[in-house]
Design a protein around this motif. Structure first.
Motif, PDB file in Angstrom:
ATOM      1  N   VAL A 146       2.040  -3.287  -6.062  1.00 63.18           N
ATOM      2  CA  VAL A 146       0.782  -3.018  -5.387  1.00 63.18           C
ATOM      3  C   VAL A 146       0.413  -1.619  -5.327  1.00 63.18           C
ATOM      4  O   VAL A 146       1.311  -0.620  -5.112  1.00 63.18           O
ATOM      5  N   ASP A 147      -0.721  -1.173  -5.525  1.00 64.44           N
ATOM      6  CA  ASP A 147      -1.319   0.104  -5.290  1.00 64.44           C
ATOM      7  C   ASP A 147      -2.213   0.152  -4.217  1.00 64.44           C
ATOM      8  O   ASP A 147      -3.132  -0.431  -3.968  1.00 64.44           O
ATOM      9  N   PHE A 148      -2.316   1.569  -3.460  1.00 69.76           N
ATOM     10  CA  PHE A 148      -2.898   1.401  -2.172  1.00 69.76           C
ATOM     11  C   PHE A 148      -3.810   2.864  -2.287  1.00 69.76           C
ATOM     12  O   PHE A 148      -3.369   3.713  -2.833  1.00 69.76           O
ATOM     13  N   LYS A 149      -5.109   2.684  -2.025  1.00 67.48           N
ATOM     14  CA  LYS A 149      -5.868   3.872  -1.786  1.00 67.48           C
ATOM     15  C   LYS A 149      -6.606   4.037  -0.526  1.00 67.48           C
ATOM     16  O   LYS A 149      -7.099   3.175   0.002  1.00 67.48           O
ATOM     17  N   TYR A 150      -6.007   5.050   0.559  1.00 61.90           N
ATOM     18  CA  TYR A 150      -6.630   5.024   1.812  1.00 61.90           C
ATOM     19  C   TYR A 150      -7.239   6.310   2.108  1.00 61.90           C
ATOM     20  O   TYR A 150      -6.741   7.490   1.797  1.00 61.90           O
ATOM     21  N   GLY A 151      -8.640   6.360   2.487  1.00 66.35           N
ATOM     22  CA  GLY A 151      -9.309   7.436   2.851  1.00 66.35           C
ATOM     23  C   GLY A 151      -8.863   7.873   4.427  1.00 66.35           C
ATOM     24  O   GLY A 151      -9.275   7.453   5.361  1.00 66.35           O
ATOM     25  N   LEU A 152      -8.032   8.973   4.462  1.00 63.07           N
ATOM     26  CA  LEU A 152      -7.666   9.386   5.829  1.00 63.07           C
ATOM     27  C   LEU A 152      -8.696   9.911   6.628  1.00 63.07           C
ATOM     28  O   LEU A 152      -8.742  10.160   7.594  1.00 63.07           O
ATOM     29  N   SER A 153      -9.756  10.796   5.884  1.00 61.16           N
ATOM     30  CA  SER A 153     -10.852  11.335   6.170  1.00 61.16           C
ATOM     31  C   SER A 153     -11.988  11.273   4.912  1.00 61.16           C
ATOM     32  O   SER A 153     -11.765  10.676   4.144  1.00 61.16           O
TER      33      SER A 153
END
Length: 801
Positions: free
Chosen positions: A264-271
């Motif tokens: 799995v790949d994740f992309k998370y916007g911290l800000s």
């Protein structure tokens, strides 16, 4: 200088009326009052209300002139996305080129583009384009003038052809952009249109070619207010199954292997400005094979990165000059060997990446931050010994952790200063570290800039090393461009654990001068003349690379290109050829090259070239041809044979009984036939193939030469002079085939089905065998070689939470 050169020089320096760029333009977006049905028709009422954006001018072919075909753009926005509508009028709509190809692939098709500098930092921007067949393409633009084709965003667009021209409709979600919160936004903004039939490039904010064509010269997009940068959590799980049929062996009696993977790949916007990308057990099965090459040099072969995780968004980690970070060190082939193994039962081809993550973003104050970390497995091989029923296991690559930290600070507008730190920490090996500073400083008129990089390395006690590069560049101006550069690498600098470096212990200078002209004259459309020179020396005084060349590039009014050049290489001392022996003085040589390209907008076009020169005391000839044909709008086939013939080129082959290096003249033929093609069923479903048929054969002359001193070789009789010969005649052949079906069944979600076939064999060592190149014989033998077939199916599903 020849008479032809003088004529071209006169044309280059011909006086040309100054072309003035546009004053800073602004476009206004208005908020939609209802939904937009993204179908390319532009028939919603809000499109009627939006103000027109017009006034496009040509960058090519008639710089500064008004557009030959009128273009009108309007822009809308809502809480989710910004929308762009293009009305592309055309007085000859039957000539509109609508090439159907896979996403992100350049095609000579009518197309329009939007560029958005949402940080408004004048250095970085997002590029979105769609062609008349509705095919999407996106890029990330950075450092004002560079681009990253691997960047992908989830967005939508469509196009429709009409009897008066064509229309295009874009929807770019805010999640595809990066920007900090504000009451009202002003973004850098540029629009473009391309008409392939006359190679016309239109721009809304026109900038003359005497200036740098970069993000720093964009116009403005205003009017967007009352929105918030979105929170972002994207997941891309995948499931892959692989089957391998390889030659039967003691380690694999039936020749069959099967594998399955889940990751799995994740992309998370911290800000609004920072994003974390992470991957667990990444899979790289859908990438194209590396090209075959036979390397007889003392240097490692450099391979381009093709794996999606290491490509996307990696512009921040790319070094300015020194290859301090070479991502293919992570997850490459195991470096360990097992001398006691008679055969392998399970031997990994690549080191498994257990997990990797990267943090990237940019603050409102102009600080770009990037951090990468990857952990690779303790990779083991299973093997056995003949006559023993036991199976053994041994590590061929220890557990490792790799880290890269990158910082860049904007200064003086589009300039920056930055630093990079790398660390390779591996079990049972000494830790390796490197650190660097780099910079690009533009002078006030933006045509000149100063660039540089300084690197230090540490690979254990007593190994500290350093390298530096600095140069002045002129990339703008009417007729003259160029640079001067200096570099220095001390004897201990070494960043190969996580970077790429061939040689150290050198310093040198180089320079480039270009005389150019866009003045249209008779059949000439564009031309330049380039002068290059360089001098490089080892720190202990031996002369290294030195030489120069003169070359020219000409574009004709029919969109054909022609190039030619003449080069000279001075004599130099090679410290590595003899594998630890004394230096070898390589004699001076010369080279000539020429070639060209026909109009790429045609359904068939050609690229062709010829090189000739003297090298290693012998000579070489290189012939190349590339044929590209588009028999229909959704099919493209390209075919490229090349042949290199080397005669009497001296190569090290071993060592004499007295310890002196021994050379022999080599005749070598290298023949390569590459073929690529793509058939596009719909804009989201395509079949792509690649094949390379490669032959390399070499036969040494009967003469042997002993290197008595760097400048002195003497012929020896192998019957009287004992030689430990490490190299002999050889014949290498390989065939690689890739077939990739790609179906994007929903935005961001893809199914891949891949077939790969590989055959190769390296023959040497039999003095009775004829290893010289014989195409008929070697081609027939190719299909008798043992082969490995690999089948892969992979599905990934994108969620935006």
């Amino acid at each position: 200088m020849t008479r032809m050169s003088l004529i071209m020089l006169t044309l280059v320096l011909s006086v040309k009326a100054e072309i003035v760029g546009d004053t800073l333009k602004s476009a206004v977006a208005i908020r939609t009052s209802g939904g937009i049905n993204l179908d390319g028709y532009l028939n919603e009422p809000d499109w009627e209300k939006a103000p027109e954006i017009t006034g496009f001018r040509q960058v090519e072919p008639f710089e500064g002139e008004p557009e030959s075909q009128r273009t009108v753009v309007k822009t809308l926005y809502d809480d989710e996305a910004v929308y762009f509508g293009f009305w592309c009028y055309d007085t000859e709509p039957e000539k509109i080129s609508a090439i159907l190809t896979r996403r992100d692939r350049w095609a000579e098709s009518d197309q329009v583009s939007v560029r958005i500098d949402s940080h408004h930092d004048h250095q970085n921007a997002y590029y979105f384009s769609v062609n008349a067949a509705g095919v999407l393409r996106d890029l990330y633009l950075f450092n004002n003038v560079y681009d990253d084709e691997s960047w992908d965003a989830v967005w939508e667009a469509d196009a429709r052809i009409h009897n008066w021209g064509w229309t295009a409709e874009f929807k770019i979600p805010y999640s595809a952009l990066r920007f900090s919160p504000a009451e009202e936004y002003t973004w850098g903004f540029q629009l473009g249109r391309f008409l392939p039939r006359n190679q016309e490039q239109q721009r809304w904010q026109f900038v003359p070619q005497t200036q740098i064509q970069g993000i720093s010269n964009y116009g403005h997009l205003t009017g967007i207010k009352g929105i918030e940068p979105p929170g972002r959590l994207e997941t891309l799980p995948y499931l892959a199954a692989t089957g391998i049929k390889e030659p039967k062996s003691q380690g694999n009696p039936d020749g069959i292997k099967s594998l399955s993977d889940l990751g799995v790949d994740f992309k998370y916007g911290l800000s609004s400005a920072f994003t974390v990308d992470a991957t667990i057990n990444p899979d790289f099965g859908q990438v194209e094979s590396d090209e075959s090459v036979l390397n007889l040099s003392t240097f490692e072969t450099f391979y381009e990165e093709k794996r999606p995780f290491f490509l996307e968004g990696f512009e921040l980690f790319r070094p300015l000059y020194f290859d301090q970070f070479y991502s293919r060190r992570i997850g490459g082939a195991p470096r360990g060997s097992i001398d006691s193994a008679d055969y392998f039962i399970d031997s990994p081809r690549n080191v498994s990446i257990l997990g990797a993550s990267k943090l990237t973003g940019k603050t409102a104050g102009g600080t770009s931050i990037g951090f990468l970390n990857a952990v690779t497995a303790d990779e083991k091989a299973e093997y056995a010994a003949v006559g023993s029923g036991n199976i053994y296991e041994s590590t061929v690559e220890p557990l490792a952790n790799y880290s890269v930290l990158r910082l860049k600070q904007d200064v003086f507008g589009q300039s920056y200063i930055g630093t990079m730190i790398t660390a390779a920490n591996q079990k049972d090996l000494t830790d390796a570290y490197s650190g660097s500073a780099d910079w690009i400083i533009y002078l006030p008129n933006k045509n000149y800039y100063w660039q540089g990089q300084a690197v230090t390395t540490y690979n254990g006690p007593g190994t500290k090393g350093a390298a530096v590069m600095s140069g002045i560049n002129k990339d703008g101006g009417k007729n003259i461009r160029g640079n001067v550069m200096f570099d220095y690498l001390d004897r201990k600098v070494d960043f190969n654990r996580l970077g790429f470096l061939n040689e150290n212990g050198t310093y040198g200078f180089s320079g480039w001068l270009q005389l150019r002209s866009n003045k249209k004259f008779s059949v000439f459309h564009f031309m330049n003349i380039n002068f290059n020179g360089w001098y490089n020396e080892y720190l202990d005084g031996w002369r290294h690379d030195n030489g120069g060349n003169f070359n020219t590039n000409i574009k004709f009014s029919n969109n054909w290109w022609f190039y030619a050049g003449q080069g000279w290489n001075g004599s130099r001392y090679d410290l590595l050829e003899t594998r630890g022996g004394q230096p070898w003085k390589r004699e001076s040589g010369s080279s000539f090259w020429t070639g060209g390209q026909t109009d790429v907008a045609k359904s068939i076009y050609l690229e062709f070239g010829y090189d000739h020169g003297r090298n290693r005391g012998g000579k070489y000839d290189l012939y190349s041809l590339w044929v590209v044909t588009r028999p229909q709008s959704n099919l493209e086939i390209s075919f490229g044979p090349s042949l290199e013939i080397d005669k009497d080129c001296l190569f090290w082959v071993g060592t004499g009984a007295d310890g002196l290096p021994v050379f022999r003249p080599l005749d070598m033929d290298e023949f390569d036939i590459s073929m690529r093609g793509i058939y596009t069923f719909t804009r989201n479903l395509s079949l792509q193939w690649y094949s390379q048929l490669y032959f390399s054969a070499g036969a040494y002359d009967e003469k042997y030469y002993r290197l008595v001193a760097p400048e002195n070789m003497e012929e020896v009789d192998p019957d009287l002079y004992e030689i430990n010969q490490r190299r002999g005649d050889f014949n290498y052949k390989s065939l690689n085939v890739n077939l990739i079906m790609r179906w994007e069944f929903r935005p961001g979600s893809t199914l891949y089905v891949v077939w790969t076939q590989a055959r190769d064999r390296y023959d040497t060592g039999d003095p009775e065998h004829d290893y010289t190149f014989d195409f008929s014989r070697d081609f027939d033998n190719m299909f008798d070689l043992p082969l490995t077939n690999t089948f892969l199916a992979k599905v990934s599903y994108w969620w935006n939470i």
